[in-house]
Write a protein that holds these residues in place. Structure first.
Motif, PDB file in Angstrom:
ATOM      1  N   GLN A  40      61.526  48.101 103.985  1.00 61.47           N
ATOM      2  CA  GLN A  40      60.465  48.491 103.061  1.00 61.47           C
ATOM      3  C   GLN A  40      59.870  49.837 103.455  1.00 61.47           C
TER       4      GLN A  40
ATOM      5  N   THR B 282      68.869  50.738 103.063  1.00 62.60           N
ATOM      6  CA  THR B 282      68.022  49.578 102.775  1.00 62.60           C
ATOM      7  C   THR B 282      68.804  48.498 102.028  1.00 62.60           C
TER       8      THR B 282
ATOM      9  N   LEU C  41      63.867  48.629  97.385  1.00 63.44           N
ATOM     10  CA  LEU C  41      64.803  48.498  98.495  1.00 63.44           C
ATOM     11  C   LEU C  41      66.235  48.838  98.087  1.00 63.44           C
TER      12      LEU C  41
ATOM     13  N   ASN D 129      59.232  39.494 101.001  1.00 65.80           N
ATOM     14  CA  ASN D 129      59.028  40.816 100.433  1.00 65.80           C
ATOM     15  C   ASN D 129      57.577  41.264 100.406  1.00 65.80           C
TER      16      ASN D 129
ATOM     17  N   VAL E  17      59.195  45.357  94.917  1.00 61.90           N
ATOM     18  CA  VAL E  17      59.622  45.661  96.279  1.00 61.90           C
ATOM     19  C   VAL E  17      61.141  45.649  96.386  1.00 61.90           C
TER      20      VAL E  17
END
Length: 389
Positions: free
Chosen positions: A213, A171, A165, A143, A161
């Motif tokens: 990301q 995602t 997502l 990540n 992160v």
């Protein structure tokens, strides 16, 4: 394929990824794996949007075969792309598409059988059974590209992160197919068939995680327009916070092995034959082959990997005529040419009359396991060199 902002974010994140940078200058397969994986993801998206016909399918098969032959468990990497293709398709004739998608990958699997069999008979003592800390460290590495859990910074940054997502359906699917599924399957394989857990084995997923990301960042960039500067600074901090120290460490380690390789070449130059033993049963063994021997990589029978129980059992069942013809040795754990013997662990071949000097390369404090007399003669980073009289 997605949008220009996501492309810009992906370019930046790829450029500053310590893991991708680390392998980009090494003579190893990992950078190629990440590139092939990204192209496979691209053509999987093309197939999803345009259907299973034309050059997209042909190129996809070629790329997946290349990936499966790049690594001992390359076919497992291909499997996760297959899973993504299954779940990402939303065409009106979904059943037909999934049938063709499965048949396509069945063909890839059949054509990859040789490398699958090779991986089953290959020793892999450098792989491990994952512990809880290994899993947390991997999540951090995937990540924020920093394989470290020494500080709360890594854990908090990883959590931020992951939460970002989960903001988009696209995602979320990428996280499921390229992070959750690989982690669970690698744990399952490691505890049921053979250990396959290595953080670098997840490098196939890293470019796709970076794409995820980037999509999330583009969404946040468009949604929270007043906080774009804060978003930019946060991304910069998370992406590059540990980059200088990480790169400095990586360069130092690579330089150490380069110095070690030069040292071994210099001490063996005047000998008729030198034996080099690596206590690291696989990793350092292959590196020594790359940098110190003129290896014919196209003839795997001359470069047998460290012995394994499966290999020994297989050779015991092969007719003696075939064993002699192909120079198969159930106990062989070394490479030999006119000037060198490079061994994964100790081999009695080092005691032959042709060998002038024996050196042991120890990077994991296992020199004592050889049960021989030794004297330390040099040190390069974490590599220690011992000479056996």
């Amino acid at each position: 394929m997605f949008n220009s902002k996501a492309a810009v974010f992906a370019t930046i994140l790829m450029f500053v990824s310590p893991t991708l940078l680390h392998y980009s200058h090494q003579l190893r397969m990992y950078s190629l794996i990440s590139v092939l994986s990204l192209w496979i993801f691209y053509f999987t998206e093309r197939v999803r949007m345009e259907g299973m016909h034309g050059k997209n399918v042909k190129l996809l098969v070629i790329l997946e075969l290349a990936l499966s032959y790049c690594h001992a468990i390359g076919i497992v990497f291909v499997f996760f792309h297959y899973v993504y293709g299954l779940f990402s398709n939303t065409s009106h004739d979904r059943k037909k598409h999934l049938t063709h998608w499965t048949l396509l990958h069945a063909v890839v699997f059949i054509m990859s059988i040789p490398v699958i069999l090779n991986s089953l008979f290959k020793a892999a003592e450098h792989a491990t059974h994952p512990k809880f800390n290994d899993i947390i460290e991997l999540i951090s590495s995937l990540n924020i590209s920093i394989p470290s859990i020494d500080s709360w910074y890594s854990l908090i940054a990883s959590a931020c992160v992951i939460l970002s997502l989960l903001a988009l359906k696209k995602t979320r699917l990428l996280v499921f197919c390229y992070m959750v599924c690989p982690i669970f399957l690698f744990i399952l394989l490691s505890y049921t068939i053979k250990p396959v857990w290595l953080s670098r084995n997840f490098i196939f997923a890293m470019p796709i995680i970076i794409v995820a990301q980037s999509l999330a960042l583009a969404y946040l960039y468009n949604t929270f327009k007043k906080y774009r500067i804060v978003l930019f600074l946060s991304v910069a901090l998370i992406s590059t916070g540990h980059l200088p120290a990480y790169l400095q460490s990586a360069v130092k380690n690579d330089s150490s092995f380069s110095d070690l390789s030069f040292y071994l070449k210099s001490v063996s130059a005047n000998n008729s034959k030198t034996c080099i033993v690596s206590t690291n049963h696989l990793n350092a063994f292959w590196s020594l082959l790359r940098y110190n021997a003129a290896v014919d990589w196209g003839n795997p029978l001359l470069i047998q990997p460290p012995k394994s129980e499966r290999w020994e059992q297989l050779i015991s069942k092969v007719p003696a005529v075939a064993v002699e013809y192909f120079s198969l040795d159930p106990d062989r754990n070394y490479y030999e040419d006119e000037k060198l013997i490079i061994s994964s662990g100790w081999t009695d071949k080092c005691r032959s009359q042709q060998v002038d000097e024996i050196y042991v390369i120890d990077d994991n404090h296992k020199i004592g396991d050889l049960n021989v007399q030794y004297a330390k003669v040099a040190s390069f980073g974490w590599y220690e060199v011992y000479k056996i009289p």
